[in-house]
Design a protein around this motif. Sequence first.
Motif, PDB file in Angstrom:
ATOM      1  N   TYR A 153       0.857  -1.268  -0.044  1.00  0.00           N
ATOM      2  CA  TYR A 153       0.136  -0.049  -0.028  1.00  0.00           C
ATOM      3  C   TYR A 153       0.883   1.205  -0.210  1.00  0.00           C
ATOM      4  N   PRO A 154       0.542   2.468  -0.535  1.00  0.00           N
ATOM      5  CA  PRO A 154       1.226   3.587  -0.641  1.00  0.00           C
ATOM      6  C   PRO A 154       1.035   4.279   0.487  1.00  0.00           C
ATOM      7  N   ALA A 155       2.431   4.716   1.007  1.00  0.00           N
ATOM      8  CA  ALA A 155       2.598   5.655   2.255  1.00  0.00           C
ATOM      9  C   ALA A 155       1.501   6.762   2.232  1.00  0.00           C
ATOM     10  N   SER A 156       1.075   7.349   1.108  1.00  0.00           N
ATOM     11  CA  SER A 156       0.075   8.169   1.069  1.00  0.00           C
ATOM     12  C   SER A 156      -1.273   7.878   1.664  1.00  0.00           C
ATOM     13  N   LEU A 157      -1.715   6.490   1.495  1.00  0.00           N
ATOM     14  CA  LEU A 157      -2.846   6.136   2.136  1.00  0.00           C
ATOM     15  C   LEU A 157      -2.824   6.272   3.616  1.00  0.00           C
ATOM     16  N   LEU A 158      -1.688   5.602   4.381  1.00  0.00           N
ATOM     17  CA  LEU A 158      -1.680   5.740   5.651  1.00  0.00           C
ATOM     18  C   LEU A 158      -1.448   7.188   6.258  1.00  0.00           C
ATOM     19  N   GLU A 159      -0.896   8.220   5.323  1.00  0.00           N
ATOM     20  CA  GLU A 159      -0.805   9.496   5.721  1.00  0.00           C
ATOM     21  C   GLU A 159      -2.158  10.263   5.938  1.00  0.00           C
ATOM     22  N   GLY A 160      -2.764   9.933   4.946  1.00  0.00           N
ATOM     23  CA  GLY A 160      -4.269  10.380   4.596  1.00  0.00           C
ATOM     24  C   GLY A 160      -5.229   9.938   5.692  1.00  0.00           C
ATOM     25  N   VAL A 161      -5.181   8.696   6.094  1.00  0.00           N
ATOM     26  CA  VAL A 161      -6.125   8.456   7.443  1.00  0.00           C
ATOM     27  C   VAL A 161      -5.427   8.814   8.558  1.00  0.00           C
ATOM     28  N   LEU A 199      -4.136  11.679   9.186  1.00  0.00           N
ATOM     29  CA  LEU A 199      -4.551  13.015   9.118  1.00  0.00           C
ATOM     30  C   LEU A 199      -5.806  13.236   9.727  1.00  0.00           C
ATOM     31  N   ARG A 200      -6.889  12.250   8.984  1.00  0.00           N
ATOM     32  CA  ARG A 200      -8.104  12.424   9.260  1.00  0.00           C
ATOM     33  C   ARG A 200      -8.503  12.135  10.829  1.00  0.00           C
TER      34      ARG A 200
END
Length: 579
Positions: free
Chosen positions: A412-420, A422-423
């Motif tokens: 999975y991309p790191a941007s997916l984890l970062e987005g979650v 952040l929310r």
Amino acid sequence: MILQALTQYYEDLLARGEIAAPGWAPAKISYALCLDEDGQLTQVVPTMEEVPKGKKTVSQPLVFPLPAAEKRTVGIVSNFLWDNSSYLLGVDQKGKPARSRECFSTAAARHHAVLDGVDSPAARAILRFFDSWQPENAAQCPALEGKLEEVTSGGNLLFRVDGRYAQEDAAIREAWQRRQSDRDKDAVEMQCLVTGREDEIAKVHPAIKGVRDAQSSGAALVSFNAPAFCSYGHEQNFNAPVGKYAAFAYTAALNHLLADKDQVQQIGDTTVVCWAEGADPVCQSLAVAAIFGGEAPGGLTDNALRATLWHLAHGEPCDELAVDPNRTFYILGLAPNAARLSVRFFLRDSFGALMRNVNDHYERLEIVGGRYEMLPLWALLRETVNLNSRDKMPSPAMAGATARAVFSGGRYPASLLEGVMLRIRAERNITWGRAAILKAYYLKNPHEDCPKEVLTVSLNEESTNPAYTLGRLFRVMEEIQLASTGWNVNRSIKDSYFNSAASTPLSVFGKLFALSNYHLKKLMRDKPGLGKKLGDLESELAAKLTSPPPARSTQEEVVCFYLGYYHQCNHKKEEEKNV
């Protein structure tokens, strides 16, 4: 590879009788111009149908198989047998009568070029219409009385002669096919890079319609529009020699896929279509249902769909549907880019391998508290979005990378984890979807600071992971506070300390223990049974902390904290459910 796969799909559809032959394509038609044998316009008949749309019923144009549309931007190029009112009547509502007359003259020349010498009453009637019609007198035509504004509003028109549509006339169809097979004496003939056969090379390819936010008139998948893109002196699409047949076939197949709104899916700004070798519709419908949450074929329930997915992933026979797991399957993601299309991703694999990757993805996502059997891709990506913002679209790059990871079984991309993350920090709320993503991310992208003992479906009471234990402890302290105030508090410790307890626990938990002791004393007076239960659990968890909390937590430790908190929140619900 993409063009070859789409060309093969076109041939599979053609063999099944589900797509128009070369030179033909579906077109939306709003009105039929009825002519007599002398070419006089006798009537204008609407070709519309009533279809349900939400709670309303709306009229929409019927779709007819007609000679393929010509690609045009600002130039004047006429379609054959059908077009808008500018070309077939020489009248429109654009306020440019001179251009409308030029469009009509172009259409007349086009029809004469194809139909001159054709022995057919319908062909002669159409040519007589073009020779006798006077655009400036259109308003006085009895057939257009009271209808001129509607007919010239932009919808497409076609011809009907003596009650029969012109495209159904055998002589006219033969003339059109003969025209299609005629080769331009100045045409460039080369080996087609798609079929490998010698063919007339298409200078421009037909337009592709249906990609969200692309030009409504259509966009190009293959296009060269500037000298910087050209080489060896070639112009336009001669830089990528695709024969006229292959250019028609791949665009017809892609337009066919994009026209089926039940199968087209959106991932961020990317429009996704998929298809199976042999044009097997069951594989396509099953993939859409399993990945995107569409309607499952055969009326399968969510549980039956999940079972079917599991059987396919493990190479076992599927009793519910006749599906070949070895059938080649394709997934294509297209994003708009001005007048062209960008390929966001393209996957080719066996259907069984794809279902295995999707099934593994759902198994990683499985966590207590879920509302559905499966978390479809659109719902997963929505967990990274602020639903109160005006723009609710997830990051295009992140959405595309996540889709590729699911389809291919990659990380999975790191941007997916970062987005979650952040929310969660912004809302101080760990939803089922967000907890599932955190769990799945570190199961696929392992890290020593986020061990498997915390990546469980439900609460792991045996875990001694400090961050996980702190998350559980924070939830118990929150329960003590809420219970002591009758679950009616303006600002809980979650509102005040949730983010700092996860990221800087050493500076916060001293205050939290003091607050918890105060709330626990009050709870013991009012509800001694509940107070003893929660107090004992708090002491038990505190005893697991053999060293002081860290001054600052790593990202992985914060994830452990979140999962501990989430599991503890849902542990009581799960116990009640099991009872």
